[in-house]
Design an enzyme around this catalytic site. Structure first.
Site, short mmCIF file in Angstrom:
data_model
loop_
_atom_site.label_atom_id
_atom_site.label_comp_id
_atom_site.label_asym_id
_atom_site.label_seq_id
_atom_site.Cartn_x
_atom_site.Cartn_y
_atom_site.Cartn_z
N VAL A 86 12.48 7.83 -152.48
CA VAL A 86 11.44 7.26 -151.61
C VAL A 86 11.87 5.88 -151.12
O VAL A 86 12.15 4.98 -151.91
CB VAL A 86 10.09 7.17 -152.34
CG1 VAL A 86 9.03 6.56 -151.43
CG2 VAL A 86 9.65 8.54 -152.83
N LYS A 87 11.90 5.74 -149.81
CA LYS A 87 12.35 4.50 -149.18
C LYS A 87 11.14 3.61 -148.92
O LYS A 87 10.23 3.97 -148.16
CB LYS A 87 13.07 4.87 -147.87
CG LYS A 87 14.04 3.85 -147.34
CD LYS A 87 14.78 4.48 -146.16
CE LYS A 87 15.78 3.55 -145.54
NZ LYS A 87 16.40 4.18 -144.35
#
Length: 218
Positions: A86-87
């Site tokens: 997850v960015k």
């Protein structure tokens, strides 16, 4: 150093994978839009399509800027495929979310990092990766590669396990400089990776070998 490709193009990802040197993918909403991927369901499906090509981390970016929104989006993304990272943006709410994700077994990539100070915060929160945007740092008349060196040095002193992912790479030379600086990962367009193959002496040498072969064998 690991090589990631920064794109949402399945064609480019397949081409990079065929080279045998691809370790992962980073992408974002802008890159999705460039490929004409619209609508939440289509975007989520596209992330899965990418994960089915690459045997490595695939960074999928949240667009929320509040803690609850980041967590909600991140959980949806992480559930898509085991390769998803997850960015999360380097903002206060983002760092809080990174800590929550870390505590709950979800890997994160802290993006939009422009200083060693920001990278230190991300590492303390438990980010799996931190993404300094070296090209944009250069654009602001600072030295992007020097920032990579600072982050690598600090992480080494304190034993942080966060990987330094050099982003916003503009050229093949950038890749080499980041490798010299100790970056764990470089993410870049396919054109920058292909540029690493090029050297005029290679072309001259190959031309001579082929010419000599032709003389000997007609």
């Amino acid at each position: 150093m690991k090589f990631f490709i920064d794109t949402a193009s399945l064609k480019e990802i397949k081409e990079a994978e065929a080279l045998g040197i691809l370790d992962g993918v980073t992408t974002n909403p802008s890159l999705m839009a460039k490929e004409g991927i619209k609508g939440q369901n289509n975007i989520l499906k596209h992330y899965v399509d990418i994960c089915n090509i690459v045997n490595g981390p695939v960074s999928a970016e949240v667009i929320s800027t509040d803690f609850d929104g980041i967590i909600k989006e991140g959980e949806i993304l992480a559930a898509l495929h085991p390769n998803i990272v997850v960015k999360v943006p380097m903002i206060k709410e983002g760092v809080k979310a990174i800590k929550w994700f870390t505590d709950n077994g979800i890997k994160t990539n802290c993006t939009l990092v422009f200083s060693a100070a920001q990278a230190l915060l991300a590492a303390k929160a438990g980010a799996a990766m931190v993404s300094p945007f070296i090209g944009r740092i250069d654009d602001s008349n600072w030295d992007g590669v020097q920032v990579i060196e600072q982050i690598v040095h600090i992480y080494g002193i304190y034993g942080y396990k966060t990987e330094v992912l050099a982003a916003s790479i503009r050229s093949s030379l950038h890749i080499v400089k980041c490798a010299e600086a100790g970056a764990d990962i470089a993410t870049c367009p396919l054109s920058s990776i292909n540029g690493l193959f090029n050297h005029p002496l290679t072309d001259i040498g190959l031309e001579k070998f082929l010419a000599d072969y032709k003389k000997l064998n007609g």
